[in-house]
Design a protein around this motif. Structure first.
Motif, PDB file in Angstrom:
ATOM      1  N   SER A   8      -4.791   6.095  -0.010  1.00 33.49           N
ATOM      2  CA  SER A   8      -3.989   5.025   0.827  1.00 33.49           C
ATOM      3  C   SER A   8      -3.395   5.891   1.743  1.00 33.49           C
ATOM      4  CB  SER A   8      -3.272   4.325  -0.280  1.00 33.49           C
ATOM      5  OG  SER A   8      -4.044   3.830  -1.323  1.00 33.49           O
ATOM      6  N   HIS A  48      -9.850   0.859   4.113  1.00 24.49           N
ATOM      7  CA  HIS A  48      -9.316   0.725   2.943  1.00 24.49           C
ATOM      8  C   HIS A  48      -9.888   1.662   1.716  1.00 24.49           C
ATOM      9  CE1 HIS A  48     -12.672  -1.997   2.909  1.00 24.49           C
ATOM     10  NE2 HIS A  48     -12.699  -1.657   1.749  1.00 24.49           N
ATOM     11  N   SER A  62     -11.020   1.279  -4.243  1.00 20.73           N
ATOM     12  CA  SER A  62     -10.314   0.465  -5.370  1.00 20.73           C
ATOM     13  C   SER A  62      -9.901  -0.815  -4.949  1.00 20.73           C
ATOM     14  CB  SER A  62      -9.212   1.420  -6.007  1.00 20.73           C
ATOM     15  OG  SER A  62      -8.199   1.648  -4.910  1.00 20.73           O
ATOM     16  N   GLN A  63      -9.746  -1.008  -3.725  1.00 18.31           N
ATOM     17  CA  GLN A  63      -9.442  -2.348  -3.130  1.00 18.31           C
ATOM     18  C   GLN A  63     -10.450  -3.349  -3.415  1.00 18.31           C
ATOM     19  OE1 GLN A  63      -7.043  -2.554   0.594  1.00 18.31           O
ATOM     20  NE2 GLN A  63      -8.455  -4.263   1.274  1.00 18.31           N
ATOM     21  N   ASP A  64     -11.468  -2.705  -3.181  1.00 23.26           N
ATOM     22  CA  ASP A  64     -12.745  -3.556  -3.297  1.00 23.26           C
ATOM     23  C   ASP A  64     -13.242  -4.017  -4.642  1.00 23.26           C
ATOM     24  OD1 ASP A  64     -13.658  -3.927  -0.447  1.00 23.26           O
ATOM     25  OD2 ASP A  64     -14.421  -2.108  -0.589  1.00 23.26           O
ATOM     26  N   ASP A  77     -10.406  -4.253  -6.768  1.00 22.38           N
ATOM     27  CA  ASP A  77      -9.527  -5.105  -7.407  1.00 22.38           C
ATOM     28  C   ASP A  77      -9.692  -6.362  -7.979  1.00 22.38           C
ATOM     29  OD1 ASP A  77      -6.736  -4.423  -8.138  1.00 22.38           O
ATOM     30  OD2 ASP A  77      -6.372  -6.169  -6.419  1.00 22.38           O
TER      31      ASP A  77
END
Lengths: 116, 883
Positions: B718, B741, B744-746, B748
């Protein structure tokens, strides 16, 4: 002994019973109820006329009597009371209870005391 | 009954009563005068016979408010008691506050998901979402909400159950260029959408019929949030242009505050369905494959049930496919389902609402536990009050009056606890809401619905908690005569042992639940995704229509060139270890490829693997490990190299029989491609579902549009986002929106609900453990105090401390082990329900069951320590002297 002392002071619950009993005959205003109770007990029961009115209010709040303003025989405005259906049931219940209680009290007192 | 309520609402006035008294006096005076008395004398006699008029008036007033006085007395008395027993009050209030707070915390989220209709929607219960399913024998049918435009039209034309039918499609679109570029969350709607929901624009207007159908009408309605942030809430926004995908759209209206349509996600801009169809190239898609993209809503006519409407839709839906023989068989048994608007009530498998309902159910359990605890504490305290009760009974207090006293005290506790709960809910409800519904901003956590809910729950819990002690005390103690009320009978301790046993059992269930959910979460976290989740960033550039890139060779070539250039820039950013790019990505679009050994074509209807064209260094960047063979080398990265890498599942399922690395395989149009390596399965869409089934080829060998840059970072990915964004913008100043991004954001959305259910279960489990310990401690402390005489005598007769200790412990462990056993049975009985919420752990996991049991027993021994010490310190001399 003064003659007054022979007259019994009323227990609270009993007054309600007497009022209901009086109203069982028909519609009445407070003054009429007071006279009727005195009359039918042949003057043996002492009530302050005033105590009658909170009692009537209590009965009304319990839904046993309902009231409306009307005009009396001698042309006075008066509040007339009559029994509701619930009031009739309550009268039967209370009268029954009272009879049982007085019977029980009489049994406890026994013949010698009630006779003497 | 009505009559009494009326009387209660409209009590008789003092004046009316005074009139009646006057009338009585007048009539009595009349009567006495008729007997020959003078008016003066008659009036005086009437007054005397009436008695004390002031007292009569007071009595009248009392009959109007019959219960108020004793109630005030009870409250005063209760408050005094709470002040006197501060420790007791604190523990009781805290217990209840925990139980109530848990429910208050969950209420807002559950309310939004299940109860409350979407904001601004009028007549929400007449509006349904339409879901469809086409069950086929031997398959579990999953209802789905999306359809093509054609189905929307068929339902609009061929049904009679609805006043209005509307359709919508939610997605994201780029607005602006270069450093001003941003991604807008849009919803495209039919012109019937806003009127159906009964929504009015904040300013301007919504779409007209011709704006919806005409694909060339570039108009837009913006959300209130965007209006304020980008246009300062200025009314002059109407008529101005906003850039969507490189085209100017005229703003014709602003939607009201917090309006999110029928879903809960934020909407920044509303578009007419016509232009949106073109954005998606939906007509092309629909012609080819019957694309499912629209969600359909219907507002039922007055008096029609959802099921009647659904039957109507079913008929229209089957009719629509009747003339296309290709699909007929599939849609013969198709069925429509009417679903309420509230998101959590759909038939689709929604992880968030499932988790929310679970947590809410568990918080209810905690409330029950807290109520039992307080009930128990009140019972303990009642022991010291039996003398008081006996005195009051002998003085003529009625049972109902005594009950009232208890219930009032329960209510006081619950008011205090409810207040504490509300104070904490400000924080906890916001946190939980943010976790479960991250995209939904609650207008205010403490709204009127929450207040009413909390008040009801608090009073309910308070009354439930005080009812049992009230009944026990009033009926037992009032039967007991004065002077014998000193020692609690054995029966009462039985009631308390049952209560504490129940507490322990509930705590056991919650602890087991906590263990299962935590383990399940850790198992999911530990899934090998075939990607180094902690060090990889994805970059996507939205070049507008993918369809255009697929169709238009030149557009594709220039887009790919930009990606290549970006890749070169990104590699130079300090902190970037490696970078690569691919056509097709883990959480985005991917193409498919037919793959089989020569001469063994796949069975009809068999799934096809995904194809991903990758640049050099791809596997080194994503961290996908090699199982056998080799990665692509420099020699492979050229046109027409004819080499492939497959993952394990692909090798097993599509290329069985013989060594995959030997000989030719048929891949798409290539009749003899060579597989040079086998890599580990990598995640595709769903962490838990099927992984892999991906075929990799060199990007130079393919002509597909690049979709993604993969970047591997040394540290936290990040932190590099701003630097990478700058590097990318240096390639071209007017790039559309660039999305950077971490992987991990996908993941989440898939992890978040599970994380919170693990956290909540753990919190609740620990609270339950604490409550059970408090209950047990209270019981033992009381028992030791009661038995101090017996203990003293035993000691005098030579009992050792060890014996006394064993005596107290035995009593504690009896209750605990009983409770644990019942809790164990309950856990096993409910294991079936929990099982489908879990991953990688059995609902009957013996380790978790035993850890829970052992910790409960351990805690109960700790709770027994202080009473044990007190018991061993009883001085037999003092005891005997007291006799």
């Amino acid at each position: 002994m003064s003659p007054k002392a022979e007259r019994a002071a009323l227990l609270q619950g009993t007054l309600d019973l007497l009022v209901l009993r009086t109203l069982a005959v028909g519609k009445h205003h407070g003054h009429g109820i007071a006279l009727a109770i005195q009359h039918s007990s042949q003057g043996a029961l002492l009530i302050d006329h005033g105590s009658l009115y909170p009692a009537l209010q209590r009965l009304e709040a319990s839904g046993w009597v309902r009231a409306e303003w009307g005009v009396s025989d001698n042309n006075r405005r008066a509040r007339f009371y009559e029994l509701t259906a619930a009031g009739k049931k309550q009268l039967a219940r209370e009268a029954d209870e009272w009879r049982r209680l007085s019977q029980a009290v009489a049994m406890v007192l026994g013949p010698e005391l009630s006779g003497g | 009954m009505m009559h009494r309520i009326w009387q209660w609402l409209r009590p008789r006035s003092n004046e009316d009563f005074a009139n009646e008294v006057e009338s009585h006096l007048a009539m009595e005076t009349d009567r006495l005068m008729a007997t020959g008395m003078s008016e003066h004398e008659a009036r005086q006699r009437a007054r005397r016979a009436f008695g004390n008029a002031t007292s009569v008036r007071e009595q009248f007033r009392d009959t109007r408010w019959p219960r108020l006085e004793p109630l005030a007395q009870d409250i005063r008395y209760g408050l005094r008691g709470m002040r006197r027993h501060r420790g007791f009050t604190a523990i009781a209030v805290m217990s209840l506050a925990v139980g109530i707070g848990a429910n208050t915390t969950m209420f807002g989220t559950l309310d939004a998901l299940l109860l409350r209709g979407p904001a601004h929607v009028v007549d929400a219960n007449r509006i349904n979402r339409l879901y469809f399913e086409s069950p086929r024998p031997g398959e579990t049918s999953i209802p789905f909400p999306t359809q093509g435009y054609r189905t929307y039209e068929a339902i609009r034309e061929n049904t009679h159950s609805f006043e209005t039918v509307a359709a919508f499609w939610a997605n994201k679109v780029t607005s602006g260029r270069g450093s001003d570029a941003r991604l807008l969350e849009f919803v495209a709607v039919t012109s019937s959408f806003f009127p159906m929901l009964g929504v009015r624009p904040a300013i301007g207007r919504f779409f007209a019929e011709d704006e919806q159908s005409d694909e060339t009408r570039h108009v837009a309605v913006i959300g209130a949030e965007l209006w304020r942030s980008a246009y300062g809430g200025d009314r002059s926004v109407l008529g101005r242009a906003i850039d969507i995908n490189g085209m100017p759209y005229t703003v014709i209206g602003v939607a009201p505050d917090d309006f999110t349509g029928v879903n809960l996600d934020r909407v920044e801009i509303w578009l007419p369905l016509g232009v949106a169809r073109r954005l998606l190239a939906a007509n092309v898609l629909e012609r080819h494959s019957g694309a499912f993209w629209l969600e359909i809503l219907g507002k039922r006519r007055e008096g029609l049930s959802p099921n009647q409407a659904a039957a109507d839709v079913t008929a229209a839906y089957r009719g629509e496919w009747r003339d296309s023989p290709r699909y007929q068989e599939r849609y013969e048994n198709a069925r429509a389902i009417s679903v309420p608007l509230q998101l959590g009530r759909g038939p689709a498998d929604n992880l968030t609402s499932r988790v929310s309902i679970w947590i809410a159910a568990v918080s209810l359990l905690v409330l029950v536990l807290a109520s039992i605890n307080v009930s128990n504490l009140l019972l303990l305290r009642s022991l010291s009050r039996s003398q008081e009760v006996a005195v009051r009974v002998s003085l003529g207090a009625s049972r109902s009056r005594l009950m009232q006293q208890w219930l009032v005290e329960g209510a006081l506790l619950s008011v205090a606890a409810g207040t504490c709960a509300l104070i904490t809910a400000r924080w906890s409800a916001t946190t939980v809401h943010a976790f479960l519904l991250p995209k939904v901003s609650p207008k205010s956590v403490l709204d009127a619905r929450l207040l009413v809910f909390t008040a009801l729950v608090s009073l309910g819990a308070g009354l439930v908690a005080s009812l049992l002690p009230a009944l026990v005390t009033v009926y037992r103690d009032s039967a007991r005569t004065l002077g014998t009320g000193r020692r609690g009978g054995p029966q009462r301790v039985v009631i308390q042992r049952i209560l504490i046993g129940t507490q322990v059992a509930l705590a056991m269930v919650l602890l087991v639940g906590a263990g299962l959910f935590v383990k399940s979460f850790r198992e999911i976290r530990a899934i090998d995704l075939g990607i180094d989740v902690d060090h990889v960033l994805f970059v996507n550039v939205d070049f507008g229509s993918m369809q255009k890139l697929w169709r238009d060779r030149n557009a594709r070539a220039s887009a790919n060139a930009i990606y290549r250039e970006m890749l070169g820039q990104v590699k130079r950013v300090p902190g970037v270890r490696r970078a690569s790019m691919s056509a097709g990505s883990t959480f985005g679009a991917s193409s498919a490829i037919a793959l089989y050994r020569p001469g063994i074509p796949p069975r009809q209807g068999m799934a096809v693997p995904f194809f991903r064209a990758v640049a050099p260094d791809f596997f080194e960047t994503t961290g996908t490990p090699l199982i056998r063979g080799r990665f692509f080398n420099a020699d492979d990265h050229r046109a027409n190299s004819g080499v492939l890498i497959v993952d394990e599942t692909t090798a097993k399922e599509f290329l069985p029989g013989g060594d995959v690395l030997q000989g030719c395989v048929v891949a798409g149009s290539d009749q003899c491609a060579h597989v040079v390596g086998i890599v580990k399965d990598a995640v595709m869409w769903d962490m838990i579902g099927q992984k892999g089934r991906i075929v990799y080829g060199p990007v130079e060998d393919s002509d597909e549009p690049i979709t993604t840059l993969e970047i591997r970072t040394a540290g936290d990915p990040s932190e590099l986002i701003p630097a990478i964004r700058r590097a990318i913008q240096s390639v071209s100043p007017d790039l559309p929106w660039v999305d950077v991004h971490p992987v991990s954001q996908d993941l989440d959305p898939q992890l978040r609900p599970r994380r919170i259910s693990a956290a909540m279960f753990t919190t609740f489990g620990i609270l339950a453990l604490g409550l059970a310990a408090i209950g047990l401690y209270g019981l033992l402390a009381y028992a030791v105090a009661q038995q101090s005489h017996e203990i003293g005598v035993r000691k005098a007769l030579g009992a050792t401390d060890g014996r006394i200790t064993r005596m107290v412990l035995r009593s504690a462990l009896g209750v605990t082990i009983g409770g644990v056993a019942i809790g164990l049975l309950a856990s096993l009985a409910t294991s079936k329900i929990v099982a489908n919420q879990l991953y990688g752990v059995s609902a009957r996991d013996p380790v978790i069951l035993s850890i829970s049991a052992v910790s409960l027993i351990a805690v109960s021994i700790i709770a027994a320590l202080a009473p044990v010490r007190r018991a061993t310190r009883v001085d037999p001399v003092v005891t005997l002297r007291a006799d």
